[in-house]
Structures are given as C-alpha cells and as structure tokens.
Design a protein around this motif. Structure first.
Motif, PDB file in Angstrom:
ATOM      1  N   LEU A  27       0.814  -1.212   0.000  1.00 20.69           N
ATOM      2  CA  LEU A  27       0.000   0.000   0.000  1.00 20.69           C
ATOM      3  C   LEU A  27       0.855   1.273   0.000  1.00 20.69           C
ATOM      4  CD1 LEU A  27      -2.876  -1.056   2.415  1.00 20.69           C
ATOM      5  CD2 LEU A  27      -2.943  -0.880  -0.074  1.00 20.69           C
ATOM      6  N   GLY A  28       2.162   1.117   0.048  1.00 17.79           N
ATOM      7  CA  GLY A  28       3.056   2.275  -0.001  1.00 17.79           C
ATOM      8  C   GLY A  28       3.223   2.981   1.325  1.00 17.79           C
ATOM      9  N   MET A  29       2.902   2.311   2.422  1.00 14.80           N
ATOM     10  CA  MET A  29       3.061   2.918   3.746  1.00 14.80           C
ATOM     11  C   MET A  29       4.540   2.996   4.104  1.00 14.80           C
ATOM     12  SD  MET A  29       0.139   1.087   6.007  1.00 14.80           S
ATOM     13  CE  MET A  29      -1.408   0.632   5.244  1.00 14.80           C
ATOM     14  N   GLU A  30       4.861   4.000   4.881  1.00 16.78           N
ATOM     15  CA  GLU A  30       6.208   4.141   5.412  1.00 16.78           C
ATOM     16  C   GLU A  30       6.117   4.505   6.882  1.00 16.78           C
ATOM     17  OE1 GLU A  30       8.678   6.773   3.144  1.00 16.78           O
ATOM     18  OE2 GLU A  30       8.255   5.739   1.268  1.00 16.78           O
ATOM     19  N   ILE A  31       7.106   4.056   7.629  1.00 22.51           N
ATOM     20  CA  ILE A  31       7.188   4.415   9.042  1.00 22.51           C
ATOM     21  C   ILE A  31       7.926   5.746   9.129  1.00 22.51           C
ATOM     22  CG2 ILE A  31       8.123   3.807  11.298  1.00 22.51           C
ATOM     23  CD1 ILE A  31       8.010   0.851  10.349  1.00 22.51           C
ATOM     24  N   GLU A  32       7.265   6.775   9.643  1.00 23.91           N
ATOM     25  CA  GLU A  32       7.906   8.077   9.827  1.00 23.91           C
ATOM     26  C   GLU A  32       8.663   8.114  11.153  1.00 23.91           C
ATOM     27  OE1 GLU A  32       6.011  12.257  10.719  1.00 23.91           O
ATOM     28  OE2 GLU A  32       5.985  11.857   8.545  1.00 23.91           O
ATOM     29  N   SER A  33       8.028   7.606  12.211  1.00 16.35           N
ATOM     30  CA  SER A  33       8.686   7.554  13.516  1.00 16.35           C
ATOM     31  C   SER A  33       7.990   6.525  14.385  1.00 16.35           C
ATOM     32  CB  SER A  33       8.673   8.922  14.203  1.00 16.35           C
ATOM     33  OG  SER A  33       7.348   9.316  14.506  1.00 16.35           O
ATOM     34  N   THR A  42       3.046   7.063   7.173  1.00 17.41           N
ATOM     35  CA  THR A  42       2.620   7.914   6.065  1.00 17.41           C
ATOM     36  C   THR A  42       2.242   7.045   4.871  1.00 17.41           C
ATOM     37  OG1 THR A  42       4.886   8.168   5.233  1.00 17.41           O
ATOM     38  CG2 THR A  42       4.081   9.854   6.788  1.00 17.41           C
ATOM     39  N   MET A  43       1.422   7.623   4.003  1.00 20.23           N
ATOM     40  CA  MET A  43       0.982   6.924   2.792  1.00 20.23           C
ATOM     41  C   MET A  43       0.417   7.951   1.822  1.00 20.23           C
ATOM     42  SD  MET A  43      -1.958   3.937   2.507  1.00 20.23           S
ATOM     43  CE  MET A  43      -3.383   5.016   2.683  1.00 20.23           C
ATOM     44  N   ARG A  44       0.669   7.755   0.539  1.00 20.03           N
ATOM     45  CA  ARG A  44       0.069   8.602  -0.486  1.00 20.03           C
ATOM     46  C   ARG A  44      -1.102   7.845  -1.104  1.00 20.03           C
ATOM     47  NH1 ARG A  44       1.318  13.289  -2.222  1.00 20.03           N
ATOM     48  NH2 ARG A  44       3.459  13.188  -1.412  1.00 20.03           N
ATOM     49  N   VAL A  45      -2.253   8.530  -1.265  1.00 21.77           N
ATOM     50  CA  VAL A  45      -3.448   7.913  -1.848  1.00 21.77           C
ATOM     51  C   VAL A  45      -3.216   7.682  -3.342  1.00 21.77           C
ATOM     52  CG1 VAL A  45      -5.924   8.141  -2.253  1.00 21.77           C
ATOM     53  CG2 VAL A  45      -4.918   9.072  -0.143  1.00 21.77           C
ATOM     54  N   GLN A  46      -3.343   6.429  -3.748  1.00 22.31           N
ATOM     55  CA  GLN A  46      -3.175   6.034  -5.152  1.00 22.31           C
ATOM     56  C   GLN A  46      -4.541   5.958  -5.842  1.00 22.31           C
ATOM     57  OE1 GLN A  46      -0.058   5.764  -6.371  1.00 22.31           O
ATOM     58  NE2 GLN A  46       0.604   6.304  -4.295  1.00 22.31           N
ATOM     59  N   PRO A  47      -4.597   6.162  -7.152  1.00 25.49           N
ATOM     60  CA  PRO A  47      -5.891   6.100  -7.861  1.00 25.49           C
ATOM     61  C   PRO A  47      -6.636   4.780  -7.662  1.00 25.49           C
ATOM     62  CG  PRO A  47      -4.220   7.093  -9.263  1.00 25.49           C
ATOM     63  CD  PRO A  47      -3.509   6.585  -8.047  1.00 25.49           C
ATOM     64  N   TRP A  48      -5.924   3.674  -7.536  1.00 27.45           N
ATOM     65  CA  TRP A  48      -6.584   2.379  -7.373  1.00 27.45           C
ATOM     66  C   TRP A  48      -7.163   2.190  -5.967  1.00 27.45           C
ATOM     67  CZ3 TRP A  48      -4.280  -0.456  -3.597  1.00 27.45           C
ATOM     68  CH2 TRP A  48      -2.924  -0.220  -3.335  1.00 27.45           C
ATOM     69  N   MET A  49      -6.936   3.143  -5.051  1.00 27.80           N
ATOM     70  CA  MET A  49      -7.490   3.082  -3.698  1.00 27.80           C
ATOM     71  C   MET A  49      -8.854   3.761  -3.598  1.00 27.80           C
ATOM     72  SD  MET A  49      -4.184   4.089  -1.412  1.00 27.80           S
ATOM     73  CE  MET A  49      -2.780   3.010  -1.204  1.00 27.80           C
ATOM     74  N   LEU A  50      -9.327   4.340  -4.709  1.00 25.66           N
ATOM     75  CA  LEU A  50     -10.560   5.128  -4.684  1.00 25.66           C
ATOM     76  C   LEU A  50     -11.809   4.267  -4.815  1.00 25.66           C
ATOM     77  CD1 LEU A  50      -9.456   8.122  -6.933  1.00 25.66           C
ATOM     78  CD2 LEU A  50      -9.177   7.823  -4.452  1.00 25.66           C
ATOM     79  N   ASN A  51     -12.903   4.767  -4.274  1.00 26.05           N
ATOM     80  CA  ASN A  51     -14.201   4.112  -4.394  1.00 26.05           C
ATOM     81  C   ASN A  51     -15.000   4.745  -5.545  1.00 26.05           C
ATOM     82  OD1 ASN A  51     -15.325   6.540  -3.425  1.00 26.05           O
ATOM     83  ND2 ASN A  51     -15.410   5.804  -1.316  1.00 26.05           N
ATOM     84  N   GLY A  52     -16.256   4.376  -5.662  1.00 29.30           N
ATOM     85  CA  GLY A  52     -17.114   4.883  -6.727  1.00 29.30           C
ATOM     86  C   GLY A  52     -17.455   6.356  -6.619  1.00 29.30           C
ATOM     87  N   HIS A  53     -17.140   6.989  -5.508  1.00 30.78           N
ATOM     88  CA  HIS A  53     -17.362   8.421  -5.331  1.00 30.78           C
ATOM     89  C   HIS A  53     -16.107   9.234  -5.635  1.00 30.78           C
ATOM     90  CE1 HIS A  53     -21.236   7.587  -3.586  1.00 30.78           C
ATOM     91  NE2 HIS A  53     -20.694   6.818  -2.668  1.00 30.78           N
ATOM     92  N   GLY A  54     -15.015   8.550  -5.965  1.00 25.49           N
ATOM     93  CA  GLY A  54     -13.769   9.244  -6.282  1.00 25.49           C
ATOM     94  C   GLY A  54     -12.923   9.601  -5.071  1.00 25.49           C
ATOM     95  N   SER A  55     -13.297   9.094  -3.899  1.00 18.72           N
ATOM     96  CA  SER A  55     -12.501   9.333  -2.682  1.00 18.72           C
ATOM     97  C   SER A  55     -11.947   7.989  -2.205  1.00 18.72           C
ATOM     98  CB  SER A  55     -13.345   9.999  -1.601  1.00 18.72           C
ATOM     99  OG  SER A  55     -14.442   9.190  -1.246  1.00 18.72           O
ATOM    100  N   ILE A  56     -11.015   8.056  -1.257  1.00 18.64           N
ATOM    101  CA  ILE A  56     -10.393   6.822  -0.777  1.00 18.64           C
ATOM    102  C   ILE A  56     -11.444   5.897  -0.170  1.00 18.64           C
ATOM    103  CG2 ILE A  56      -9.785   7.733   1.508  1.00 18.64           C
ATOM    104  CD1 ILE A  56      -7.133   6.120   1.227  1.00 18.64           C
ATOM    105  N   GLN A  57     -11.334   4.627  -0.470  1.00 16.30           N
ATOM    106  CA  GLN A  57     -12.234   3.622   0.048  1.00 16.30           C
ATOM    107  C   GLN A  57     -11.998   3.494   1.557  1.00 16.30           C
ATOM    108  OE1 GLN A  57     -12.246   0.357   1.336  1.00 16.30           O
ATOM    109  NE2 GLN A  57     -14.351  -0.085   0.756  1.00 16.30           N
ATOM    110  N   GLY A  58     -13.059   3.406   2.327  1.00 17.87           N
ATOM    111  CA  GLY A  58     -12.950   3.377   3.781  1.00 17.87           C
ATOM    112  C   GLY A  58     -12.054   2.272   4.301  1.00 17.87           C
TER     113      GLY A  58
END
Length: 148
Positions: A27-33, A42-58
C-alpha cells in the motif's frame, strides 16, 4: 551488550515487523517515527485506492490506521494483536493526497492496551479517528540472541 532504551526497542521491533509486512509495503506505507507506545505512518493515496465516489475507500483508511496501531502496540517486543477496533470517518481523501496516521497508547496493563490513531491529510485536517484494543499473545518480535 548494552541495553536498548524503550524507544530504540520500539524502533527495532517496527523495522523487523515492517520487513515482513507485505500489506503495508504494497500500500506504499512508510514508518515516519516510532517510540514506545507510539507510531507515525505515512501513505500517499493512489488512484486504485478510490471508491465509486472518487474518494479513498474506507477500508484503505482503516488498513492504514490499523497498521499504525500495530506498530505502536508491538514496540515492547511482545507479539500483540488487535482484539477489537472501531473507526469514525470524518472527511474524504483523494488521489495524490499525502496522509499521516498518528498512533498513541492510552493505556497498557496486563495483556491488554488501548490506542488511538488520528489519520490526517497533508493540511493537517483530521480524516478519521480509530480506536484499537490490543491483546498480548505468546512470542516476541525480535529473535533473542544467544550470547553463551
């Protein structure tokens, strides 16, 4: 051999766990501290993480918060699992946004603990509030060295 501080132990445990955590890595997570009873991921939202409303899937936000929870509660070199958790979604996130999950220990005693995770966007706005309850089982994160 010198004894590690509690924060050094937590960091060593997190590094060991992350190396064998394909889900968080994928998922691209990283440990910051990491510190005793705390973790920031931390993590950056990727397009494939989106739901049908265009926002991140819960479920993606839940998984992100759950990973921060795991790193916070496993920093004592005792295998600790989630016993239960809940999440409140407050605001959506969108593709390209940089997210941060801040986990902190509220209570730890016996085999159980309670942790809160706040998920924020890069503007510092709270997107989700997660509460996890942990349970310590048998085993340790780090392989004990035999110094005979």
């Amino acid at each position: 051999m010198t004894e590690q501080s509690a924060d050094e132990l937590a960091l060593h445990c997190a590094q060991t766990m992350f190396a064998t955590d394909p889900c968080s890595q994928h998922l691209g997570m990283e440990i910051e501290s990491v510190a005793a009873g705390k973790a920031v991921m931390t993590m950056r939202v990727q397009p494939w993480m989106l739901n049908g409303h265009g926002s991140i899937q819960g479920g993606m936000l839940f998984t992100f918060a759950d990973s921060a929870f795991a790193f916070a509660c496993n920093g004592y070199n005792k295998v600790t699992i989630g016993q239960g958790c809940s999440i409140d979604y407050l605001k959506p996130a969108f593709a390209g946004e940089f997210l941060r999950a801040r986990a902190r220990e509220l209570h730890r005693g016996g085999r159980t603990g309670t942790y809160d995770v706040v998920v924020e966007n890069e503007a510092g706005e709270t997107l989700a509030l997660f509460r996890g309850r942990s349970y310590q089982v048998k085993g340790s994160i780090l392989k004990e060295e035999n110094n005979d």
